[in-house]
Each structure stands twice: as C-alpha cells, then as structure tokens.
Design a protein around this motif. Structure first.
Motif, PDB file in Angstrom:
ATOM      1  N   VAL A  77      40.031  39.193  29.328  1.00  0.00           N
ATOM      2  CA  VAL A  77      39.047  38.807  30.360  1.00  0.00           C
ATOM      3  C   VAL A  77      39.687  37.793  31.317  1.00  0.00           C
ATOM      4  O   VAL A  77      39.589  37.924  32.540  1.00  0.00           O
ATOM      5  N   GLY A  78      40.369  36.822  30.720  1.00  0.00           N
ATOM      6  CA  GLY A  78      41.095  35.834  31.541  1.00  0.00           C
ATOM      7  C   GLY A  78      42.105  36.525  32.443  1.00  0.00           C
ATOM      8  O   GLY A  78      42.275  36.148  33.606  1.00  0.00           O
ATOM      9  N   GLY A  79      42.763  37.546  31.892  1.00  0.00           N
ATOM     10  CA  GLY A  79      43.767  38.302  32.656  1.00  0.00           C
ATOM     11  C   GLY A  79      43.155  39.003  33.855  1.00  0.00           C
ATOM     12  O   GLY A  79      43.717  38.974  34.956  1.00  0.00           O
ATOM     13  N   ILE A  80      41.989  39.600  33.642  1.00  0.00           N
ATOM     14  CA  ILE A  80      41.333  40.325  34.750  1.00  0.00           C
ATOM     15  C   ILE A  80      40.853  39.346  35.820  1.00  0.00           C
ATOM     16  O   ILE A  80      41.027  39.574  37.015  1.00  0.00           O
ATOM     17  N   ILE A  81      40.282  38.215  35.378  1.00  0.00           N
ATOM     18  CA  ILE A  81      39.819  37.203  36.343  1.00  0.00           C
ATOM     19  C   ILE A  81      41.016  36.723  37.179  1.00  0.00           C
ATOM     20  O   ILE A  81      40.953  36.653  38.409  1.00  0.00           O
TER      21      ILE A  81
END
Lengths: 177, 127
Positions: free
Chosen positions: B19-23
């Motif tokens: 999720v952090g990666g996508i953000i």
C-alpha cells in the motif's frame, strides 16, 4: 526477464512436464508410451545419443550460468538532500549530454561516455561532424554546451569534457529549405 | 504480508508495504517531469513501467512508526533533475504521512533514465 530466458524456461518446463507425465503414466501401470519409445529410438544410435547429450549439456550449462551470473549494477552519481539521497544513473546523464551535443550546429551524431569522479563528472564525447566545419570551434562549442547543460539540468559539477571528432559525415544536400 | 500494524481502540489497522508502495508510486508520477517508474535495468536500458505497475518501481520499508522509501524513476527530457527529485521527495513524504500517519524518515530517488517524448524524438524534418 529477457526473451531468451523466457524461451529456455518454457522449454525446460515442457521437458520436465513431459518427463513427469510419462513417469506418472508408468507408475499407474500404463503401457510404454511415446516418450519411452522415443528414448529407445535415441538410445539405439550413437549419433542420436551424442545429439541428446549435447542438448542436455547445453540446457545444464545455460541454467548454471543463469544461477551464477551477476546482476548488472547501475553506476550512479550521488546528491544528498535534506529528505534523502538522489542517485542519478550515468546512463541518464549520457542521454542528456547526447541531446546537448547533438544540438550544436554541425554535429551529426555523437557517442557519450560519463564517469563520475570526486572532482565532478568526466564526459567523453565522440562526435561525427559535417564537412566544412572549423574543428577547434565545433569542439569548443560541444564542450561549452554539454558542460553548461549538465550543470544546469543535473546540478552536478562537470570536471572535464573531452571531445574526439571521429568522423566527418559526407555532405548532405537538403531537398527543402 | 509485512507492514505496519498500529494498535488502536476497537481493533488493529494493518498497513501493508504494498500500500505504501502504491501511494509513493502515485505521488511520484504526479510530479511534473516524471515520465514513470522504472522496473529495473535490462541490458543497460531502464525499463519504463506502465501505470498499473506503479508499486514495482518502489521499495518501502515500514517500521512501527516510521517508513523509508526508495523510488526508481525515469524523468522526461528537459526536466531539471535536482528540482524534480526534490519535488518527488516532498510529494511522496507528504502523501505517505497524510494517508498512513507514518513518519517518513527518508525518500531516496534513483533516476534510472531519461525518456525522450515521441514528438521530441521525431523532430520536424522541415520548417
């Protein structure tokens, strides 16, 4: 994954699948199948066996090489900021320097090599220029244009820009004005 | 699935690294001058990822309260590298901190290549 890696992985998967299906067939009491008859056919002739050995050894050698090959490391130039690091690949700087060199009047083509040193960037430009150009002038223009552009866009100091004129391009008559 | 799992009243909130990666990927590609994320270097040429693979050019390390981000990007030709890199760092830090509540300690930007737009590449043959 490169195309050749995909192809070899696919061939290996088909080979092992066929081997597995053949063995499973025999284990469950099936009659000798096409695969086993093919093996007997190969085994019956030394040339066919030699070919089989060659194919299997090639597979083995390829997968050994795959297993031990090193990943290519990307050479980078490091800049520190308050929020972290910014690393710029030398290849990215080469692309920018190439565009800057090509914009110099009289330059037909160029090949760029960038090396990061503690004093700044060393940029090597191999260039093909048009006929009837003053070589000292054009080399000076390339030096100035490339150094200024890299300083301005990358924000890294340029130590040297070495220019080598490798070829004079044949005259090209424009069809239009 | 690795990630940050803060304990709150009424249950746990689990934030996955992905999720952090996508953000981070979305925040980075919003910045003007960024052509896209890089999937790595194949035969010396940086691979430009499609929009749907945003998280692939991002590595996020999530701790209990902090996060560190590494971004692999390709810039557009003509962009000023220090300015764009700093904007990426700011935008990513702001996006992760506001959406997850984690403190972003560092955002490392790895510029893998420069993309030349098709119209730039195909310069007009005549004027």
């Amino acid at each position: 994954m490169r195309a050749v890696d995909r192809l070899m992985a696919l061939l290996a998967a088909i080979f092992f699948l066929a081997l597995g299906v053949g063995l499973a067939w025999r284990v469950t009491g099936g009659e000798p199948t096409l695969g086993l008859r093919f093996l007997a056919y190969v085994y019956g002739n030394p040339w066919r066996m030699a070919l089989g050995v060659l194919v299997l050894f090639s597979f083995a050698a390829y997968f050994f090489w795959m297993g031990f090959r090193r990943r290519r490391t990307v050479k980078t130039v490091l800049c520190e900021t308050p929020l972290g690091e910014v690393r710029i690949a030398e290849r990215a700087i080469e692309t920018l320097a190439l565009r800057a060199a090509r914009k110099v009047k009289g330059v037909h083509d160029a090949n760029i090599n960038v090396r990061a040193t503690p004093m700044g960037l060393d940029i090597f430009v191999e260039s093909t220029v048009g006929p009837d150009q003053s070589i000292p002038q054009i080399t000076q223009d390339i030096r100035t244009r490339v150094a200024d552009y890299i300083r301005e866009t990358v924000g890294v100091s340029v130590n040297t820009v070495a220019v080598l004129i490798t070829r004079i391009a044949p005259e090209h008559k424009a069809r239009v004005e | 699935m690795e990630g940050y799992e803060p304990v709150v009243r009424g249950g746990n909130i689990r934030i996955a690294n992905e999720v952090g990666g996508i953000i981070a990927g979305l925040a980075a590609t919003e910045v003007e001058g960024v052509a896209g994320m890089s999937g790595g270097v194949v035969d010396g040429i940086a691979e430009l990822l499609k929009k749907k693979n945003l998280a692939k050019g991002v590595k996020v390390e999530v701790g209990e309260r902090q996060a560190a981000v590494d971004l692999y990007v390709i810039l557009e030709y003509g962009a000023k590298v220090p300015e764009v890199a700093y904007k990426i760092q700011e935008n990513v830090k702001r996006a992760i901190e506001s959406m997850t509540g984690l403190e972003v300690v560092e955002v490392n930007v790895h510029i893998q290549g420069v993309a030349i737009k098709s119209e730039e590449a195909e310069e007009a043959r005549v004027r």
